[in-house]
Design an enzyme around this catalytic site. Structure first.
Site, PDB file in Angstrom:
ATOM      1  N   HIS A 191     -13.385   8.961 -11.351  1.00  0.00           N
ATOM      2  CA  HIS A 191     -12.485   9.653 -11.117  1.00  0.00           C
ATOM      3  C   HIS A 191     -13.760  10.695  -9.882  1.00  0.00           C
ATOM      4  O   HIS A 191     -12.765  11.242  -9.532  1.00  0.00           O
ATOM      5  CB  HIS A 191     -12.450  10.673 -12.563  1.00  0.00           C
ATOM      6  CG  HIS A 191     -11.389  10.222 -13.687  1.00  0.00           C
ATOM      7  ND1 HIS A 191     -11.710   9.820 -14.772  1.00  0.00           N
ATOM      8  CD2 HIS A 191     -10.779   9.234 -13.056  1.00  0.00           C
ATOM      9  CE1 HIS A 191     -10.595  10.009 -15.115  1.00  0.00           C
ATOM     10  NE2 HIS A 191     -10.123   9.282 -14.373  1.00  0.00           N
ATOM     11  N   GLU A 435       9.497  -0.979  -3.980  1.00  0.00           N
ATOM     12  CA  GLU A 435       7.987  -1.861  -3.745  1.00  0.00           C
ATOM     13  C   GLU A 435       7.956  -3.384  -4.405  1.00  0.00           C
ATOM     14  O   GLU A 435       6.719  -3.510  -4.320  1.00  0.00           O
ATOM     15  CB  GLU A 435       6.781  -1.282  -4.446  1.00  0.00           C
ATOM     16  CG  GLU A 435       7.161  -0.208  -5.370  1.00  0.00           C
ATOM     17  CD  GLU A 435       6.345   0.860  -5.943  1.00  0.00           C
ATOM     18  OE1 GLU A 435       5.220   1.179  -5.603  1.00  0.00           O
ATOM     19  OE2 GLU A 435       6.696   1.322  -7.246  1.00  0.00           O
ATOM     20  N   ASP A 459       2.426  -2.360  -2.614  1.00  0.00           N
ATOM     21  CA  ASP A 459       2.425  -3.212  -3.926  1.00  0.00           C
ATOM     22  C   ASP A 459       3.841  -4.249  -2.478  1.00  0.00           C
ATOM     23  O   ASP A 459       3.874  -5.219  -3.505  1.00  0.00           O
ATOM     24  CB  ASP A 459       3.261  -2.302  -4.613  1.00  0.00           C
ATOM     25  CG  ASP A 459       2.196  -1.812  -5.933  1.00  0.00           C
ATOM     26  OD1 ASP A 459       1.264  -2.736  -6.350  1.00  0.00           O
ATOM     27  OD2 ASP A 459       2.808  -1.156  -6.591  1.00  0.00           O
ATOM     28  N   CYS A 506       5.487   5.003   2.022  1.00  0.00           N
ATOM     29  CA  CYS A 506       4.727   6.383   1.210  1.00  0.00           C
ATOM     30  C   CYS A 506       2.943   5.549   1.489  1.00  0.00           C
ATOM     31  O   CYS A 506       2.477   6.132   0.821  1.00  0.00           O
ATOM     32  CB  CYS A 506       4.625   6.915   0.457  1.00  0.00           C
ATOM     33  SG  CYS A 506       5.118   5.561  -1.074  1.00  0.00           S
TER      34      CYS A 506
END
Lengths: 584, 97
Positions: A191, A435, A459, A506
């Protein structure tokens, strides 16, 4: 001069004096004090505790004013702990009988308690150890004086070198004062790493033990491109990096001037350039760079940040923040895309543990398998949609049946909200990610049932070429410019055009300059890119004409090898946009 | 010297005796002169000491015995039983703003 290598997680260069944080943020200067200093050390310890108690009282007061009594009660409990006579007795005994320094004695006693809590065998109670560590930090901070300021209140620019930074510490870093950071531990998908990228701070993690080789105030260079840190650089290295830094800054300034300029081709075709975000605070990064909206809001962080499954209110608050910050601009919220590489530690039961997680229970499949989880998110999105132009996007749609199921759940949720009299927006636009090659091949069948497509190239490439980019042994087989990818994108764009729905790209591909002329030439009018790439993508578009782009796309489609396609595209971009220097 | 007062109760709040509940117990117990102990099946804790109480690790459903000895023992037990009954959460009153 010493050079250490780690994992680059956020690009850029930072040069500045080092600020050090040890394993728990503090380095204990000495373990023992002399016998005759004992009484004065105990006095120092009591003074420090008094300061800590005052600070906690202050927190308690503020919390009760701003948040409510149930939050203030947490500080009330902290106060009891630092005033606990038994605890104080134990610490003072260690100072008196063993001549421990107050820092060392306090740290030991607090950690013993923390350890005892961790061993209680109850997850929730074990978490309370964090509260004890927090107190330990506060006490050490008070003992070690003002020369160890909090990360959030820095007075001069520094480079942070730490054993580890917690996500909340990273998120709290003062962007004005912290130039960059490096940590001994951590990986690419931690993170902390994700947040560093979001904050746009040059960062290197996973360097291994290096804090012993640095002193506070040493000049340190963080090279977030190559994943290196250079301690106490020699003159030559320093001047070389200063040049890189200057170049980086001037590029940034040049592009910053373009934020208000529209992304419009030389022959007046307007291209929407949107931002991909992960955290609500990134909206600002997009808007200040002149984005036309948020083309991809990844919602996984809500799940990854905590040990608890986020509530509807957690979702709602995050979405409202984003939607309100965007004003009238569109915000495309992608529903949960967990699974595969993004699995929260405590939710492994939701995700398949087979050998092939990319083909397993992930993303929309996970949502459709856990309807309560899915519905909570959809409710929050529909409620937040009242405040702006929100659109819902389902990831990894593979079959029409799956799409229809997801839409049915969405309708159920609308009915529930309606019945409960909760305000929401019914006519939100609903789209899908393309995707999976199956969805791209059948795009003309999907198009009548959605309001928009968004092509997720990462993907799509992985599934089409059967290559996991994260696997170094096959990464060289991963080509965004593969002829098969170009053809699939063209099929999706054509289906969108035939059925009158917009198509966005995207994935990573749309953030890379060399693919922009190709994508525009294939007919794309919406590009959603990583925030840092927005100015450059817009600038490049202003140098393009749509007819020239179509020519480029047409030629690229005739090439039969991925490498040739990419070389050709790189050459074209260099010709059209020779100033481009940031990303390549 | 009077006899110790005893009372058995069950932890009702969802997350057990975590920080805030323990702080409420400690505060209440400290208000009495008598000694107050809380025993679980395996451990005992001084009710006036927050670390001791946390160390009980009492989860929801755990049965505990309150034992008070000394001045005001009966009152202390009564007060603590009321606290346990009320669920041991800080008031959730929102600030007026």
């Amino acid at each position: 001069m010493k050079t250490k290598s780690g994992i680059p997680v956020s690009p850029g260069v930072a040069i500045g004096p080092a600020m050090l944080f040890g394993a728990r943020g503090f380095r204990i200067p000495q373990r023992f004090v002399s016998v005759d200093a004992v009484e004065s050390e105990i006095g120092r310890f009591r003074g420090a505790l008094h300061k800590v108690a005052q600070a906690i009282e202050e927190n308690q007061h503020v919390a009760s004013q701003r948040l409510g009594e149930e939050y203030a009660a947490i500080f009330g409990a902290h106060l009891l702990m630092v005033r606990d006579p038994k605890l104080l007795g134990e610490i003072e005994t260690l100072i008196r009988s063993k001549c421990f320094s107050p820092e060392f004695a306090a740290s030991r006693v607090f950690r013993n308690y923390a350890k005892a809590f961790q061993n209680l065998g109850n997850a929730y109670l074990a978490e309370r150890a964090t509260d004890v560590f927090d107190l330990e930090k506060r006490v050490l901070h008070a003992l070690l004086g003002e020369d160890r300021p909090e990360l959030t209140h820095l007075t001069e620019s520094v480079v942070i070198l730490a054993h580890n930074l917690t996500p909340s510490e990273t998120a709290g870093l003062d962007r004005e004062k912290v130039l960059g950071f490096a940590t001994e531990v951590g990986g690419r998908t931690s993170h902390t790493a994700i947040l560093a990228g979001a904050l746009e701070l040059p960062a290197v993690v996973g360097v291994g033990g290096f804090l012993a080789d640095v002193s506070a105030g040493d000049i340190v260079i963080i090279d977030g491109y190559r994943g290196e840190i250079i301690i106490d650089p020699d003159e030559e290295t320093l001047s070389r990096y200063k040049l890189v830094l200057e170049q980086y800054k001037s590029d940034k300034q040049r592009l910053a001037k373009l934020t208000s300029a529209e992304a419009i081709t030389t022959d007046s075709v307007r291209i929407q350039v949107l931002g991909n975000i992960e955290f609500p605070q990134e909206v600002e990064h997009c808007m200040e760079r002149g984005a036309d909206g948020i083309g991809l809001y990844r919602t996984e962080f809500l799940y990854l940040g905590t040990n608890q499954i986020p509530s509807e209110e957690d979702h709602y608050e995050a979405y409202c923040k984003v939607v309100k910050a965007c004003g009238n601009h569109p915000v495309v919220i992608r529903t949960l895309d967990l699974g595969s590489d993004k699995v929260p530690a405590n939710e492994t039961e939701f995700v398949s543990s087979c050998d092939n997680p990319a083909l397993g229970l992930r993303s929309i499949r996970l949502s459709l398998n856990n309807l309560p989880l899915f519905k909570v998110q959809l409710r929050a999105i529909l409620r937040a949609a009242v405040y702006g132009d929100v659109r819902i996007m389902f990831p990894l749609i593979t079959s029409l049946l799956e799409l229809r199921k997801a839409k049915m759940v969405l309708n159920d949720v609308m009915d529930d909200l309606d019945e409960a009299g909760i305000p929401f927006k019914r006519d939100v636009r609903v789209g899908m990610m393309v995707e999976v090659p199956a969805a791209a091949l059948l795009a003309d069948q999907f198009a009548p049932e959605v309001d928009f497509f968004s092509i997720g190239t990462n993907d799509l490439i992985q599934y089409t070429l059967a290559v996991d980019r994260a696997d170094p042994s096959v990464a060289n087989l991963y080509w965004a410019g593969d002829p098969s990818i170009l053809r699939l994108i063209r099929m999706v764009v054509d289906a969108g055009r035939t059925h009158g729905i917009p198509v966005t790209v995207c994935g990573q591909m749309s953030s890379e300059p060399r693919f922009i002329p190709l994508l525009v030439g294939l007919g794309l009018r919406h590009l959603s890119v990583t925030p840092i790439a927005i100015p450059e993508v817009k600038d490049l578009i202003r140098h393009l004409s749509s007819s020239q782009s179509e020519e480029i796309a047409r030629h690229a489609l005739t090439l039969d090898i991925a490498r040739d396609v990419e070389n050709y595209l790189r050459g074209e971009v260099d010709r059209i946009y020779p100033d481009g220097s940031i990303a390549e | 010297m009077s006899e110790p007062v005893r009372q058995t109760i069950t932890v009702k709040n969802e997350n057990g005796l975590h920080l805030v509940p323990c702080s409420l117990i400690t505060r209440a117990a400290t208000g009495f002169a008598c000694q107050v102990e809380i025993h679980s099946a395996t451990r005992k804790a001084d009710a006036k000491n927050i670390f001791d109480l946390m160390g009980l690790g009492a989860a929801c459903g755990t049965e505990l015995t309150l034992i008070a000895n000394g001045d005001g023992a009966a009152d202390a037990i009564q007060k603590l039983v009321e606290l346990f009954e009320s669920g041991l959460e800080a008031s959730s009153r929102r600030p007026n703003s």
